[in-house]
Design a protein around this motif. Structure first.
Motif, PDB file in Angstrom:
ATOM      1  N   ALA A 254     -25.651 -51.773 -25.464  1.00  0.00           N
ATOM      2  CA  ALA A 254     -26.091 -53.072 -26.577  1.00  0.00           C
ATOM      3  C   ALA A 254     -24.658 -53.331 -26.705  1.00  0.00           C
ATOM      4  O   ALA A 254     -23.752 -52.180 -27.254  1.00  0.00           O
ATOM      5  CB  ALA A 254     -26.161 -52.660 -27.821  1.00  0.00           C
ATOM      6  N   VAL A 255     -24.012 -54.346 -25.951  1.00  0.00           N
ATOM      7  CA  VAL A 255     -22.325 -54.429 -25.446  1.00  0.00           C
ATOM      8  C   VAL A 255     -21.134 -54.923 -27.581  1.00  0.00           C
ATOM      9  O   VAL A 255     -21.690 -55.810 -27.213  1.00  0.00           O
ATOM     10  CB  VAL A 255     -21.720 -55.842 -24.648  1.00  0.00           C
ATOM     11  N   MET A 256     -20.656 -54.052 -27.481  1.00  0.00           N
ATOM     12  CA  MET A 256     -19.930 -54.788 -28.461  1.00  0.00           C
ATOM     13  C   MET A 256     -18.243 -55.778 -27.781  1.00  0.00           C
ATOM     14  O   MET A 256     -18.190 -56.147 -28.635  1.00  0.00           O
ATOM     15  CB  MET A 256     -19.460 -53.343 -28.841  1.00  0.00           C
ATOM     16  N   ALA A 257     -18.134 -54.800 -26.898  1.00  0.00           N
ATOM     17  CA  ALA A 257     -16.971 -55.519 -26.140  1.00  0.00           C
ATOM     18  C   ALA A 257     -17.142 -55.282 -25.013  1.00  0.00           C
ATOM     19  O   ALA A 257     -17.322 -54.946 -24.293  1.00  0.00           O
ATOM     20  CB  ALA A 257     -15.477 -55.305 -27.082  1.00  0.00           C
ATOM     21  N   SER A 258     -16.289 -56.619 -24.531  1.00  0.00           N
ATOM     22  CA  SER A 258     -15.824 -56.585 -22.638  1.00  0.00           C
ATOM     23  C   SER A 258     -14.069 -57.555 -22.579  1.00  0.00           C
ATOM     24  O   SER A 258     -13.509 -57.238 -23.264  1.00  0.00           O
ATOM     25  CB  SER A 258     -16.981 -57.722 -21.958  1.00  0.00           C
ATOM     26  N   ALA A 259     -14.341 -57.676 -21.311  1.00  0.00           N
ATOM     27  CA  ALA A 259     -13.237 -58.224 -21.056  1.00  0.00           C
ATOM     28  C   ALA A 259     -13.230 -58.965 -19.593  1.00  0.00           C
ATOM     29  O   ALA A 259     -14.140 -58.803 -19.364  1.00  0.00           O
ATOM     30  CB  ALA A 259     -12.192 -56.747 -20.394  1.00  0.00           C
ATOM     31  N   ILE A 260     -12.270 -59.749 -19.377  1.00  0.00           N
ATOM     32  CA  ILE A 260     -12.138 -60.795 -18.096  1.00  0.00           C
ATOM     33  C   ILE A 260     -11.737 -59.668 -17.027  1.00  0.00           C
ATOM     34  O   ILE A 260     -10.452 -59.108 -17.525  1.00  0.00           O
ATOM     35  CB  ILE A 260     -11.386 -61.915 -18.813  1.00  0.00           C
ATOM     36  N   ASN A 261     -11.760 -60.308 -16.147  1.00  0.00           N
ATOM     37  CA  ASN A 261     -10.993 -59.315 -14.391  1.00  0.00           C
ATOM     38  C   ASN A 261     -11.206 -60.945 -13.771  1.00  0.00           C
ATOM     39  O   ASN A 261     -12.152 -61.761 -14.269  1.00  0.00           O
ATOM     40  CB  ASN A 261     -12.521 -58.330 -13.709  1.00  0.00           C
ATOM     41  N   TYR A 262     -10.448 -60.469 -12.363  1.00  0.00           N
ATOM     42  CA  TYR A 262     -10.593 -61.931 -11.697  1.00  0.00           C
ATOM     43  C   TYR A 262     -11.368 -61.799 -10.731  1.00  0.00           C
ATOM     44  O   TYR A 262     -11.598 -62.375 -10.178  1.00  0.00           O
ATOM     45  CB  TYR A 262      -8.884 -61.411 -11.058  1.00  0.00           C
ATOM     46  N   ASN A 263     -12.399 -60.381 -10.593  1.00  0.00           N
ATOM     47  CA  ASN A 263     -13.844 -61.084 -10.135  1.00  0.00           C
ATOM     48  C   ASN A 263     -14.676 -62.383 -11.280  1.00  0.00           C
ATOM     49  O   ASN A 263     -15.452 -62.348 -10.349  1.00  0.00           O
ATOM     50  CB  ASN A 263     -14.300 -59.537  -9.572  1.00  0.00           C
ATOM     51  N   THR A 264     -14.266 -61.687 -12.386  1.00  0.00           N
ATOM     52  CA  THR A 264     -15.208 -62.801 -12.967  1.00  0.00           C
ATOM     53  C   THR A 264     -14.883 -64.680 -12.744  1.00  0.00           C
ATOM     54  O   THR A 264     -15.423 -65.238 -12.799  1.00  0.00           O
ATOM     55  CB  THR A 264     -15.172 -62.742 -15.005  1.00  0.00           C
ATOM     56  N   VAL A 265     -13.635 -65.006 -12.422  1.00  0.00           N
ATOM     57  CA  VAL A 265     -12.992 -66.235 -11.913  1.00  0.00           C
ATOM     58  C   VAL A 265     -13.416 -66.125 -11.010  1.00  0.00           C
ATOM     59  O   VAL A 265     -13.652 -67.321 -10.651  1.00  0.00           O
ATOM     60  CB  VAL A 265     -11.124 -66.239 -12.558  1.00  0.00           C
ATOM     61  N   TRP A 266     -13.432 -65.415 -10.021  1.00  0.00           N
ATOM     62  CA  TRP A 266     -13.974 -65.596  -8.783  1.00  0.00           C
ATOM     63  C   TRP A 266     -15.843 -66.163  -8.223  1.00  0.00           C
ATOM     64  O   TRP A 266     -16.166 -67.804  -7.981  1.00  0.00           O
ATOM     65  CB  TRP A 266     -13.979 -64.937  -7.618  1.00  0.00           C
ATOM     66  N   SER A 267     -16.173 -65.452  -9.578  1.00  0.00           N
ATOM     67  CA  SER A 267     -17.870 -65.715  -9.698  1.00  0.00           C
ATOM     68  C   SER A 267     -17.955 -67.651 -10.073  1.00  0.00           C
ATOM     69  O   SER A 267     -18.529 -68.521  -9.608  1.00  0.00           O
ATOM     70  CB  SER A 267     -18.296 -64.939 -10.773  1.00  0.00           C
ATOM     71  N   ALA A 268     -16.575 -67.489 -11.064  1.00  0.00           N
ATOM     72  CA  ALA A 268     -16.944 -68.732 -11.790  1.00  0.00           C
ATOM     73  C   ALA A 268     -16.479 -69.987 -11.444  1.00  0.00           C
ATOM     74  O   ALA A 268     -17.053 -71.113 -11.248  1.00  0.00           O
ATOM     75  CB  ALA A 268     -16.642 -68.798 -12.941  1.00  0.00           C
ATOM     76  N   MET A 269     -16.031 -69.604 -10.117  1.00  0.00           N
ATOM     77  CA  MET A 269     -14.800 -70.774  -9.122  1.00  0.00           C
ATOM     78  C   MET A 269     -16.378 -70.829  -8.319  1.00  0.00           C
ATOM     79  O   MET A 269     -16.064 -71.953  -7.378  1.00  0.00           O
ATOM     80  CB  MET A 269     -14.368 -69.901  -8.599  1.00  0.00           C
TER      81      MET A 269
ATOM     82  N   GLU B  23     -16.486 -68.662  -5.562  1.00  0.00           N
ATOM     83  CA  GLU B  23     -15.244 -68.734  -4.458  1.00  0.00           C
ATOM     84  C   GLU B  23     -15.792 -67.731  -4.094  1.00  0.00           C
ATOM     85  O   GLU B  23     -15.342 -66.334  -5.321  1.00  0.00           O
ATOM     86  CB  GLU B  23     -14.105 -69.372  -4.361  1.00  0.00           C
ATOM     87  N   PRO B  24     -14.983 -67.018  -3.090  1.00  0.00           N
ATOM     88  CA  PRO B  24     -15.224 -67.049  -1.662  1.00  0.00           C
ATOM     89  C   PRO B  24     -16.761 -68.036  -0.986  1.00  0.00           C
ATOM     90  O   PRO B  24     -16.866 -68.284  -0.791  1.00  0.00           O
ATOM     91  CB  PRO B  24     -14.634 -66.415  -0.991  1.00  0.00           C
ATOM     92  N   ILE B  25     -17.266 -67.068  -1.830  1.00  0.00           N
ATOM     93  CA  ILE B  25     -18.947 -67.681  -1.918  1.00  0.00           C
ATOM     94  C   ILE B  25     -19.540 -67.639  -2.492  1.00  0.00           C
ATOM     95  O   ILE B  25     -18.846 -66.894  -4.030  1.00  0.00           O
ATOM     96  CB  ILE B  25     -19.949 -67.129  -0.616  1.00  0.00           C
ATOM     97  N   PRO B  26     -20.782 -68.368  -3.132  1.00  0.00           N
ATOM     98  CA  PRO B  26     -21.404 -68.105  -4.807  1.00  0.00           C
ATOM     99  C   PRO B  26     -21.848 -67.044  -4.939  1.00  0.00           C
ATOM    100  O   PRO B  26     -22.974 -66.265  -3.905  1.00  0.00           O
ATOM    101  CB  PRO B  26     -22.447 -68.946  -4.836  1.00  0.00           C
ATOM    102  N   THR B  27     -21.611 -66.082  -5.539  1.00  0.00           N
ATOM    103  CA  THR B  27     -22.100 -64.893  -6.120  1.00  0.00           C
ATOM    104  C   THR B  27     -23.873 -64.667  -5.840  1.00  0.00           C
ATOM    105  O   THR B  27     -24.465 -63.666  -5.890  1.00  0.00           O
ATOM    106  CB  THR B  27     -22.044 -63.983  -7.147  1.00  0.00           C
ATOM    107  N   PHE B  28     -24.255 -66.070  -5.953  1.00  0.00           N
ATOM    108  CA  PHE B  28     -25.714 -65.707  -6.374  1.00  0.00           C
ATOM    109  C   PHE B  28     -26.341 -65.212  -4.324  1.00  0.00           C
ATOM    110  O   PHE B  28     -27.487 -64.631  -4.582  1.00  0.00           O
ATOM    111  CB  PHE B  28     -26.610 -67.266  -6.394  1.00  0.00           C
ATOM    112  N   GLN B  29     -25.326 -65.466  -4.191  1.00  0.00           N
ATOM    113  CA  GLN B  29     -25.603 -64.463  -2.592  1.00  0.00           C
ATOM    114  C   GLN B  29     -25.873 -63.037  -1.789  1.00  0.00           C
ATOM    115  O   GLN B  29     -26.384 -62.947  -1.585  1.00  0.00           O
ATOM    116  CB  GLN B  29     -25.238 -65.190  -0.987  1.00  0.00           C
TER     117      GLN B  29
END
Length: 448
Positions: free
Chosen positions: A69-84, A86-92
């Motif tokens: 049960a996640v009480m808190a999390s944080a943003i990392n640059y890989n979250t930004v890459w995922s949401a852009m 790029e460089p490829i969709p993380t669904f791959q």
């Protein structure tokens, strides 16, 4: 909110948590496979447009996993890459992972729950989990490894199947619940709040491996360490490790506010990138790279009397040529990322003729994460948390990192209803040393 979440927030004992039903779905920040082309030919890939917050189905646990049960999390640059995408969709990544079969097949879904940091409470354990139990307070190491690979028993980061949890896997930490392998778990420091603890694992563990652990640059007392992006998540932990190890941090930042922030962490030598003429275009001009490198080298020698022994690299294309030039003969560049571009260009003569080294580094193995976490528990390392957002505004949180308006780590409250919760040892918090638990949060501590 489901009864299990309510019980976790209320601090219910383990037996009560075990007796409650797991919800059939939960709230999570996620991406949709149908959106992967939304930024085609778009200049500003604004992550607020791709990040969604809503209900997703609860996955089944594998025998070696726990449900947190996640009480808190944080943003990392890989979250930004995922949401852009790029460089490829993380669904791959998810499709490739799922091809291994068995429990991995669950990860290939038309949505991905992202996020590579988390602090929370274990509410379910798989049948094969031995060392952890319901009710334990934990933080999550984002290195998702295969313990059945031989290389993992030398160094888990060398395994061919090592993945970044919440980036190359599904069911990440920006959610009310997350699925985590038992081999990712680390005890939460009792003197930290949920959001302070959640901000540590990815960037802290990565910086530890790069500078302190035996697989990185192996910094020594007296070493001069040049730290690019010193006010960011990685940089703020790097400064602390260098200071703790008797080194001399030299931080490069992009604003007066960021310079002030890293001085709070003990970085006395600060270089403004505007002062040396650094921008994201210099890699295209070898003459400019040398000009910037010479300016930077003069400043460092003026301030500390010698060239850097180590360069802490994660910005990539915009800085790598300068890093290779400015590090001393026999020195090392240790790199874990390329946020300004993956294709690095440099003058190789400075590498081979001056016997310099380039060391690749990625995340941290579980032992390294435990060692870094111990320093937090001892009060020797502070959380780099600065800003804090609710999960409903995760897009704004990720955008702040995307446009480099942040300092340190940007936290996200998930199940925790307000900041400051989760501290179970106030006495330890009071005696944990001279450093504040989260000194950068003094600049922007309120929930946005």
């Amino acid at each position: 909110m489901d009864p299990l979440s309510e019980a976790v927030i209320a601090g219910a004992p383990a037996e009560e948590l075990a007796a409650l039903n797991t919800p059939a779905s939960y709230v999570a920040a996620h991406l949709r496979a149908e959106d992967t082309e939304m930024f085609t030919d778009v200049a500003d890939k604004d992550v607020r447009k791709s990040l969604r917050v809503g209900e997703v189905p609860m996955p089944e646990l594998a025998p070696d996993e726990v449900l947190v049960a996640v009480m808190a999390s944080a943003i990392n640059y890989n979250t930004v890459w995922s949401a852009m995408f790029e460089p490829i969709p993380t669904f791959q990544f998810l499709k490739r992972f799922a091809r291994a079969g068995g429990w991995t097949a669950r990860h290939d879904l038309p949505y991905q729950v992202i996020g590579s940091d988390a602090a929370g409470v274990i509410v379910r354990v798989g049948s094969g989990v031995r060392r952890w139990k319901i009710g334990d307070h934990v933080v999550v190491n984002p290195a998702y490894v295969d313990e059945q690979e031989s290389a993992s028993h030398d160094d888990a980061m060398l395994g061919a199947e090592q993945l970044a949890w919440g980036f190359e896997t599904n069911f990440g930490g920006l959610a009310h619940y997350s699925v985590v392998r038992a081999s990712q778990l680390v005890p939460k420091p009792a003197q930290l709040s949920w959001e302070e603890a959640a901000s540590n694992p990815l960037c802290m563990g990565t910086a530890y491996r790069m500078l302190v652990g035996e697989h990185g640059a192996r910094m020594k007392q007296g070493n001069v360490v040049l730290i690019w992006g010193a006010a960011g998540g990685l940089g703020t932990y790097a400064i602390q490790f260098v200071r703790n190890g008797g080194g001399i941090p030299v931080g490069v930042v992009s604003s007066d506010a960021k310079a002030e922030a890293i001085r709070k962490l003990g970085c006395e030598v600060v270089v403004d990138r505007r002062e040396i003429g650094l921008d994201n275009t210099i890699a295209d001009d070898p003459a400019r790279v040398l000009e910037v490198g010479k300016r930077l080298g003069r400043i460092i020698r003026r301030e500390v009397g010698e060239d850097p022994h180590i360069v802490f690299e994660h910005t990539g294309r915009a800085t790598f040529g300068v890093s290779l030039f400015v590090v001393r003969r026999g020195g090392a560049i240790v790199t874990c990322g390329s946020s300004s571009g993956y294709r690095h260009e440099y003058d190789n003569r400075y590498l081979w003729m001056k016997l310099k080294r380039v060391i690749g580094s990625h995340a941290a193995n579980l032992h390294e994460q435990w060692e870094a976490n111990k320093l937090v528990t001892q009060g020797r390392i502070s959380s780099a948390l600065s800003h804090l957002y609710p999960l409903t505004e995760v897009g704004e949180a990720a955008r702040k990192v995307q446009v480099n308006e942040h300092i340190g780590k940007v936290g996200v409250l998930c199940l925790a209803p307000e900041p400051g919760l989760g501290i179970t040892d106030s006495e330890a918090r009071a005696r944990a040393g001279t450093a504040a638990p989260a000194p950068l949060a003094l600049t922007a501590a309120s929930v946005a």
